[in-house]
Design a protein around this motif. Structure first.
Motif, PDB file in Angstrom:
ATOM      1  N   VAL B 516       0.838  -1.189   0.000  1.00 43.87           N
ATOM      2  CA  VAL B 516       0.000   0.000   0.000  1.00 43.87           C
ATOM      3  C   VAL B 516       0.876   1.243   0.000  1.00 43.87           C
ATOM      4  N   LEU B 517       1.915   1.215   0.826  1.00 47.69           N
ATOM      5  CA  LEU B 517       2.825   2.370   0.836  1.00 47.69           C
ATOM      6  C   LEU B 517       3.455   2.558  -0.533  1.00 47.69           C
ATOM      7  N   ALA B 518       3.784   1.448  -1.181  1.00 45.45           N
ATOM      8  CA  ALA B 518       4.512   1.558  -2.436  1.00 45.45           C
ATOM      9  C   ALA B 518       3.623   2.036  -3.577  1.00 45.45           C
ATOM     10  N   HIS B 519       2.412   1.561  -3.644  1.00 47.14           N
ATOM     11  CA  HIS B 519       1.645   1.795  -4.865  1.00 47.14           C
ATOM     12  C   HIS B 519       0.409   2.645  -4.713  1.00 47.14           C
ATOM     13  N   ARG B 520      -0.087   2.783  -3.484  1.00 50.06           N
ATOM     14  CA  ARG B 520      -1.334   3.531  -3.344  1.00 50.06           C
ATOM     15  C   ARG B 520      -1.218   4.983  -3.805  1.00 50.06           C
ATOM     16  N   PRO B 521      -0.114   5.674  -3.472  1.00 50.57           N
ATOM     17  CA  PRO B 521      -0.035   7.060  -3.929  1.00 50.57           C
ATOM     18  C   PRO B 521      -0.188   7.192  -5.440  1.00 50.57           C
ATOM     19  N   ALA B 522       0.501   6.310  -6.189  1.00 52.59           N
ATOM     20  CA  ALA B 522       0.423   6.409  -7.648  1.00 52.59           C
ATOM     21  C   ALA B 522      -0.994   6.143  -8.137  1.00 52.59           C
ATOM     22  N   LEU B 524      -3.827   6.550  -6.347  1.00 52.79           N
ATOM     23  CA  LEU B 524      -4.708   7.646  -5.928  1.00 52.79           C
ATOM     24  C   LEU B 524      -4.496   8.886  -6.765  1.00 52.79           C
ATOM     25  N   GLN B 525      -3.257   9.135  -7.125  1.00 53.19           N
ATOM     26  CA  GLN B 525      -2.935  10.318  -7.898  1.00 53.19           C
ATOM     27  C   GLN B 525      -3.793  10.376  -9.153  1.00 53.19           C
ATOM     28  N   VAL B 526      -4.087   9.215  -9.690  1.00 54.41           N
ATOM     29  CA  VAL B 526      -4.885   9.180 -10.910  1.00 54.41           C
ATOM     30  C   VAL B 526      -6.378   9.182 -10.606  1.00 54.41           C
ATOM     31  N   ARG B 527      -6.802   8.351  -9.650  1.00 54.47           N
ATOM     32  CA  ARG B 527      -8.242   8.190  -9.511  1.00 54.47           C
ATOM     33  C   ARG B 527      -8.876   9.155  -8.525  1.00 54.47           C
ATOM     34  N   ALA B 528      -8.102   9.721  -7.637  1.00 54.20           N
ATOM     35  CA  ALA B 528      -8.670  10.664  -6.669  1.00 54.20           C
ATOM     36  C   ALA B 528      -7.591  11.640  -6.238  1.00 54.20           C
ATOM     37  N   PRO B 529      -7.210  12.551  -7.139  1.00 62.17           N
ATOM     38  CA  PRO B 529      -6.029  13.381  -6.902  1.00 62.17           C
ATOM     39  C   PRO B 529      -6.054  14.151  -5.584  1.00 62.17           C
ATOM     40  N   LEU B 530      -7.248  14.614  -5.179  1.00 63.93           N
ATOM     41  CA  LEU B 530      -7.279  15.418  -3.953  1.00 63.93           C
ATOM     42  C   LEU B 530      -7.108  14.558  -2.709  1.00 63.93           C
ATOM     43  N   ASP B 531      -7.661  13.378  -2.763  1.00 70.25           N
ATOM     44  CA  ASP B 531      -7.451  12.458  -1.650  1.00 70.25           C
ATOM     45  C   ASP B 531      -5.970  12.163  -1.505  1.00 70.25           C
ATOM     46  N   TYR B 532      -5.337  12.058  -2.649  1.00 65.67           N
ATOM     47  CA  TYR B 532      -3.920  11.753  -2.653  1.00 65.67           C
ATOM     48  C   TYR B 532      -3.143  12.807  -1.886  1.00 65.67           C
ATOM     49  N   LYS B 533      -3.435  14.060  -2.197  1.00 71.52           N
ATOM     50  CA  LYS B 533      -2.725  15.138  -1.492  1.00 71.52           C
ATOM     51  C   LYS B 533      -2.989  15.049   0.003  1.00 71.52           C
ATOM     52  N   HIS B 534      -4.264  14.791   0.329  1.00 74.05           N
ATOM     53  CA  HIS B 534      -4.618  14.762   1.730  1.00 74.05           C
ATOM     54  C   HIS B 534      -3.877  13.644   2.467  1.00 74.05           C
ATOM     55  N   GLU B 535      -3.829  12.488   1.844  1.00 70.43           N
ATOM     56  CA  GLU B 535      -3.146  11.366   2.491  1.00 70.43           C
ATOM     57  C   GLU B 535      -1.660  11.631   2.641  1.00 70.43           C
ATOM     58  N   ALA B 536      -1.093  12.284   1.630  1.00 73.77           N
ATOM     59  CA  ALA B 536       0.326  12.618   1.696  1.00 73.77           C
ATOM     60  C   ALA B 536       0.593  13.509   2.902  1.00 73.77           C
ATOM     61  N   ILE B 537      -0.290  14.482   3.111  1.00 66.11           N
ATOM     62  CA  ILE B 537      -0.121  15.380   4.261  1.00 66.11           C
ATOM     63  C   ILE B 537      -0.206  14.591   5.563  1.00 66.11           C
ATOM     64  N   GLN B 538      -1.184  13.701   5.618  1.00 62.00           N
ATOM     65  CA  GLN B 538      -1.350  12.903   6.834  1.00 62.00           C
ATOM     66  C   GLN B 538      -0.098  12.098   7.154  1.00 62.00           C
ATOM     67  N   HIS B 539       0.498  11.548   6.088  1.00 62.10           N
ATOM     68  CA  HIS B 539       1.694  10.753   6.299  1.00 62.10           C
ATOM     69  C   HIS B 539       2.827  11.602   6.847  1.00 62.10           C
ATOM     70  N   GLU B 540       2.947  12.807   6.305  1.00 61.55           N
ATOM     71  CA  GLU B 540       3.975  13.715   6.822  1.00 61.55           C
ATOM     72  C   GLU B 540       3.777  13.948   8.308  1.00 61.55           C
ATOM     73  N   HIS B 541       2.519  14.182   8.669  1.00 60.42           N
ATOM     74  CA  HIS B 541       2.226  14.410  10.083  1.00 60.42           C
ATOM     75  C   HIS B 541       2.620  13.196  10.920  1.00 60.42           C
ATOM     76  N   ALA B 542       2.272  12.057  10.400  1.00 57.79           N
ATOM     77  CA  ALA B 542       2.544  10.818  11.139  1.00 57.79           C
ATOM     78  C   ALA B 542       4.053  10.642  11.325  1.00 57.79           C
ATOM     79  N   ASP B 543       4.810  11.004  10.277  1.00 55.47           N
ATOM     80  CA  ASP B 543       6.260  10.848  10.365  1.00 55.47           C
ATOM     81  C   ASP B 543       6.857  11.742  11.439  1.00 55.47           C
ATOM     82  N   ARG B 544       6.323  12.939  11.501  1.00 52.92           N
ATOM     83  CA  ARG B 544       6.814  13.850  12.521  1.00 52.92           C
ATOM     84  C   ARG B 544       6.398  13.329  13.865  1.00 52.92           C
TER      85      ARG B 544
END
Lengths: 703, 544
Positions: B516-522, B524-544
């Motif tokens: 999921v980590l490897a392929h979900r972003p790619a 999502l980027q196509v099928r739900a671009p805004l969700d993709y951005k949102h999830e990316a932000i969430q991951h950043e938060h989680a990393d911090r």
């Protein structure tokens, strides 16, 4: 870390499971006595342990902040961010349910040892019955909704097996299947609601964490329509299990099962699961006055409709079945009107008098050699004194005459329905952030770049709030409608129950005299449960005394810790004078119903009743045929489903896909090869003509 | 941390010093070759030999399981040798959380299938056992190979024995069914071969999955290549509308053939999607998501409706497979951790439950030589143990909680609705469209849960309940000890996975997480671009 402070909880559940497994796998090697012993004692032991749980919870009462016992066995399902434990929770609500399930459960097991004494499938019967008790206990003891769902579907499966217990009779097998499928329809609603809860409320289905989520406006999961949707989906599940309109149709058919099963499953326990679930999740339901109102009205309508069908039925079990649907309608109406405690209270009292009625009916049927038509009864009072006495007591209880159990619970429901009043202030407080969020979203949708004018937010949010408050206030008159329906249903209940009583026990015997001579009162394993249950039908109501503004209402106080939040959000208040007035009214209504039944049926069916049914022939027939709802479903759902499937199979699957898309290309290829084969004649002259023509064409093209 | 997990999921985590996986894969083949030495007419010897062969294979599989590290990312116990150096083709076998459950399922089902075949197969046991053992090698190889050429070879090897099994030991229309099966699946795999060769030349001479997945492909290339791969796998699953070979093949196949087909081979379609099609072409997966979602949902409902009107029990079970595999497809298309774990587990569940159903149907066929529902009725009275097992497996098939079916379906649906709900702040049209597709699709798919109960219980009722009216059923005898033992083992698995699924879910947990980590972003980027951005932000938060 979770506190595991009661290892009794899994034991309560495991005992009946063990009984079910042992009887199921090895039952055919056991004698009847061994089977009976295993089946009954496991449930009795569970009951004793439940008493222990109840007592220790009472002990926790004042001293502890929280009145609950917990036990986690292991992690059941985990995937991604979701995980559910196989864990148990005993709090005041579930401990009360525990006592009912194991208590009535044991009495029914005891009764069955005599009732099923001439059936060769005794081991299978006790195995199913034990498994049912196991599932029901999982349902009430589960610590999260996933556990509840295990029990929820488990009781459905056991009910399927028990309704179709005499599977050689196709009608009974069909009734079992119908029960399962209709319940499944409800279960979809329940499942989807769970998935939405998971997605919205942080990936946990634990009651504790759900309560936190839904109690605090900071965590407010979503705006009102979403919560309403979730509540309504949950309610779809309740409609299936607790037999409400439009999914009640399975319950009357479920009477195909052995009568003790009807008493335990289709009266006292399983069918009340929907009410239990709504009470359990009061903190969610109370957040949606719209959903609550829908639930209240559906409950009231069910109560009335089923009662009206009950007026004219002639099968003793069918009357009781519709009466059960009707009483479930009361409970659902109660929880819909925010009277969570009263709904559960009625569940509690109903469990006793309805189980007593069903077991009494079973005893009558047993004594009458499987005759179930009340037109062929009559005058059984002298012949079956114990059954008669207990039946009469339960009839008074269900009719709602003081001071028996039904009076207190039914009266509480009626009163609280009148008083139903969502606390708009508390609700808007909870949804406050959502009004702002909705405003932001609305404004943002109107812009291209997503930048919102800050100044516009607050006024729009305020407007949202006002619209919301108005929409709730508009619902207020509906509670009077529900009250009216329920009062009418109360009248009918008193009437048809005493019609049933008089037709069975009063007057002269109308059936086959050979049967009458041989009729005898029940042996002790059947009589004892009847006596205990009728005793409870008398006293159980006293736990919920409404007098002195509820100061003596032990039952409600006991449930307070669980229902606190729901009460806070939906708090009705009635003047004591109104309350006493309502009490007098409902007593008068019930008394009138009884009196009417007495005047028409005191000596068997009278001419008044007969002439009324001929005078209003269409109405009578409609009621007798249960409003033709089964026929309607058959014509609108079942037949078309079959028809559409057949059509799809032939037109789409066989013709369009298999022939046109799959085989035709193959055939086309074959055909093309056949054409190609014609070229290969083996005749040199033909080939030469081809070559010449080709060269000529090429030459013409090039030049 | 996350990025390294994502990068490593197709890499080798541990090389094996001893070629254990090669041994596992070759074991059935070895037994098949030795079976040649046993004279044709010694049927009992063949029965015993093939059974022992499958048991030894199971033992090797258990050793693999024992050495498996549940928490490791990447392929484990890898055997990596040069195979055809001139082509750059390698012999690379590895196991991870995606393949291991299916490897175990295959190895576990084969002894069951052989034991079940003792009475189901009544001629040419030598050929039968050899064909089945070669088939097992083909299936295990397809699950273990991560070099595309060897994968393709194994994939095609499976076809031949299956073709023979249906064609020789099948029912009366067996030739039609087996030719259809062969041509249909062959058609799909040839397109996949073309796509593999395209990737091969693009990469400059490698068939290694990890290397091919790292290629930079244009959107157009991705789309076409994905379509070629996916077609091969979708036919195998089979996904609506590529399913019509399945009822024919199942109905005509002998019982062991049906069990192996439903139990393992169909799962190779969904496995192929997860192992090859999606990692190689993730953004194409994004493009095709709405279409695949639609097909999955149609398959669930359509398969169920078709099952409802079948008059042959086996055909009914075959169509139910279409419906059940629709659930697995749904889980794959959604592609979040919950749904994928559900999909992987549901593959195993379907193998066990539908395998059990086919065996049960086979028991009845052996007794009465018919499978028409109308021929039966009331047989629960004559065969109580059989009826009990049948009802139990039915409950698993319709996903009653505490049976295996529930766990898988629950996770798939929970994941789907999670995908649909995504608590994003910006409900703008672009991302909303996918979310609505998912919610509507999930809602419709859930009707399959009711329909499943309708067709299964109707069949059970008509076969088992009521009075016995057909005199031919009066002489039916209940299961013997062999049949009971087989069913009891399967029943234990149904309960095990239903009550304590963790032991299975934990096998795939880490791998699914990495996928999921490897392929979900790619995707999502196509099928739900805004969700993709949102999830990316969430991951950043989680990393911090």
């Amino acid at each position: 870390m979770e506190v595991n402070n009661s290892a009794i909880l899994p034991l309560i559940i495991l005992l009946p499971l063990l009984g079910g497994i042992v009887n199921g796998l090895f039952g055919k090697h056991f004698s009847r006595q061994v089977s009976y012993f295993i089946g009954s004692t496991t449930v009795l032991a569970s009951f004793l342990l439940s008493v222990q749980v109840f007592l220790s919870l009472r002990g926790l009462g004042a001293a502890h902040a929280e009145q609950a016992l917990r036990f986690t066995l292991f992690q059941w399902i985990s995937g991604g961010s979701y995980s559910f434990d196989f864990a148990f929770l005993a709090d005041p609500l579930s401990s009360m349910m525990l006592l009912v399930v194991t208590g009535v459960g044991f009495l029914v097991h005891l009764y069955s040892t005599s009732y099923m004494d001439d059936d060769p499938g005794y081991a299978r019967y006790f195995s199913y019955l034990n498994l049912f008790v196991f599932s029901m206990l999982v349902l009430v003891l589960g610590k999260n909704l996933a556990m509840l769902f295990i029990g929820w579907e488990g009781v459905g499966a056991c009910s399927y097996l028990l309704i179709g217990f005499w599977f050689k009779d196709m009608e009974k097998a069909e009734a079992g299947q119908k029960a399962f499928v209709v319940n499944r329809i409800g279960d979809i609603g329940f499942l989807i609601a769970m998935f939405l809860l998971l997605a919205y409320a942080g990936g946990s289905l634990d009651y504790d964490s759900l309560r936190t989520h839904f109690s605090d406006s900071i965590h407010a999961v979503d705006h009102p329509p979403t919560i309403t949707l979730i509540c309504l989906l949950l309610f779809v599940g309740a409609c299936g299990k607790s037999a409400q309109i439009p999914l009640y149709v399975w319950l009357p058919d479920a009477m195909a099962g052995p009568t003790p099963v009807s008493a335990l499953i289709h009266a006292a326990t399983m069918v009340t699961a929907g009410v239990y679930m709504i009470a359990r999740l009061n903190f969610i339901f109370a957040l949606s006055p719209v959903a609550m109102t829908v639930i209240m009205l559906v409950g009231a309508l069910t109560a009335l409709m089923a009662a009206s069908i009950g007026l004219v039925q002639n099968d003793i079990k069918k009357v009781l079945a519709y009466s059960t649907v009707s009483q479930l309608g009361y409970m659902v109406m109660a929880v819909g009107a925010g009277a969570f405690a009263s709904g559960v209270f009625h569940l509690f009292t109903h469990a006793f008098f309805k189980a007593c009625l069903f077991l009494g009916a079973g005893a009558v049927i047993h004594a009458m050699h499987h005759e179930q038509d009340i037109r062929n009864y009559g005058g059984l009072r002298r012949k079956l004194p114990v059954i008669h006495a207990t039946f009469l007591i339960s009839c008074i209880a269900i009719a709602g005459l003081p001071p028996l159990a039904g009076f207190f619970s039914k009266d509480a429901i009626l009163a609280e329905t009148v008083a139903f009043h969502p606390e708009t202030e508390k609700l808007t407080e909870y949804y406050d952030g959502q009004f702002t969020r909705a405003a932001v979203m609305e404004l943002r949708a109107g812009t291209k770049d997503g930048i919102v004018d800050e100044a516009k937010i607050a006024p729009l949010a305020k407007q949202n709030k006002e619209t919301y408050v108005k929409s709730i206030e508009r619902l207020a008159p509906l509670r009077k409608v529900a009250f009216g329906l329920a009062l009418l249903a109360a009248l009918m209940t008193a009437f048809y129950m005493f019609r049933l009583y008089f037709m069975t026990f009063a007057g002269e015997y109308r059936g086959d005299h050979h049967t009458f001579e041989h009729a005898h009162d029940s042996p002790w394993p059947m009589a004892l449960p009847l006596i205990v249950l009728s005793g409870l039908s008398v006293c159980a109501g006293w736990l919920g005394m409404p007098f002195a503004e509820g100061k003596f209402n032990l039952f409600e106080h006991w449930l307070d810790p669980v229902l606190e939040r729901g009460k806070e959000l939906v708090h009705g208040h009635l003047e004591p004078s109104t309350e006493y007035g309502l009490m007098a009214l409902s007593t008068a209504v019930a008394a009138f119903g009884v009196a009417l039944a007495w005047s028409w049926y005191k000596a068997g069916p009278s001419t008044q009743a007969a002439s009324l049914s001929t005078a209003a022939q269409p109405v009578y027939n409609t009621l007798l045929n249960k409003y033709y709802v089964d026929e309607f479903y058959f014509a609108v759902v079942i037949k078309p489903l079959r028809w559409v499937s057949q059509a799809l199979f032939h037109a789409v699957d066989r013709l369009l896909i298999d022939l046109c898309m799959v085989r035709l290309p193959g055939y086309a290829l074959l055909g093309l090869s056949q054409v190609g084969r014609l070229v290969q004649t083996g005749d040199v002259q033909t080939y030469l003509v081809g070559v010449v023509a080709g060269v000529a064409a090429l030459a013409w093209y090039l030049i | 941390m996350d990025t390294s997990i994502a990068q490593n999921w197709l890499q080798f985590h541990s090389l094996s010093s001893f070629p254990l996986l090669t041994l596992l894969c070759a074991m059935p083949l070895g037994f098949a070759l030795l079976a040649l030495a046993i004279p044709d007419e010694q049927t009992s010897a063949h029965k015993a030999w093939s059974f022992v062969g499958s048991l030894v294979t199971l033992a090797v599989a258990l050793v693999v399981l024992g050495g498996f590290d549940r928490n490791a990312v990447g392929l484990q116990q890898v055997d990596d040798y040069a195979w055809i150096p001139s082509f750059g083709a390698r012999w690379t076998l590895g196991v991870d959380g995606l393949s291991l459950p299916l490897v175990m399922l295959t190895a576990f089902l084969m002894p069951i299938i052989f034991a079940g075949a003792w009475s189901a197969i009544d001629k040419r046991w030598k050929e039968f056992s050899i064909a089945m053992l070669i088939l097992e090698t083909g299936m295990l190889g397809s699950l273990l190979a991560v070099d595309l050429l060897s994968f393709y070879v194994f994939w095609e090897i499976m076809l031949v024995p299956m073709y023979l099994i249906v064609g020789i030991w099948g029912g009366k229309d067996r030739i039609y069914a087996t030719v259809k099966f062969f041509i249909y699946t062959m058609f799909g795999s040839l397109l996949m071969l073309v796509a593999i060769l395209w990737l091969y030349q693009k990469s400059g001479g490698s068939f290694a999955l990890a290397q091919l997945a790292a290629l930079n492909l244009s959107d157009k290339e991705q789309t076409w290549l994905f379509a070629a791969f996916a077609l091969a796998f979708l036919i195998k699953v089979p996904v609506f509308p590529f399913h019509t070979w399945l009822p024919d093949a199942h109905t005509e196949a002998p019982t062991p053939g049906s069990v192996v087909l439903a139990g393992v081979m169909l799962k190779l379609g969904t496995y192929g999607l997860l192992r090859f099609a999606i990692p190689l072409f993730p953004s194409a997966m994004g493009t095709f998501s709405p279409l695949l979602m639609t097909l999955a949902v149609i398959g669930i409902i359509f398969g169920a409706l078709m099952a409802y009107v079948q008059t042959d029990v086996k055909r009914l079970v075959a169509y139910s497979s279409v419906s059940h595999l629709g659930f697995v497809m749904l889980g794959i298309v959604i592609f979040n951790e919950e749904s994928l774990q559900g999909a992987v587990l549901q593959g195993v569940n379907h193998g066990i439950s539908t395998g059990a159903l086919f065996l049960l149907v086979g028991y009845l066929y052996e007794r009465r030589h018919t499978r028409e529902i109308s021929e039966f009725g009331g047989i629960a009275a004559k065969m109580p143990v059989y009826a009990a097992f049948f009802v139990f497996v039915t409950m698993s098939s319709i996903a009653l909680p505490l049976t295996n079916g529930f766990v898988g379906e629950f996770l798939i649906f929970a994941g789907s609705f999670k995908e649909g709900v995504q608590a994003v702040i910006a409900p703008v049209a672009e991302a909303g469209r996918w979310r609505n597709t998912v919610l509507v699709g999930g809602g419709i798919a859930s009707l399959g849960v009711v329909l499943g109960a309708v067709y299964m219980l109707s069949m059970v009722r008509r076969v088992f309940f009521g009075q016995i009216t057909n005199p031919a059923n009066k002489a039916l005898h209940d299961l013997d000890w062999r049949e009971k033992t087989i069913m009891a083992i399967l029943a234990c698995f149904i309960l095990w996975i239903g009550v304590y699924p963790s032991s299975w879910l934990n096998l795939s947990k880490t791998t699914v997480h990495a996928m999921v980590l490897a392929h979900r972003p790619a995707i999502l980027q196509v099928r739900a671009p805004l969700d993709y951005k949102h999830e990316a932000i969430q991951h950043e938060h989680a990393d911090r």
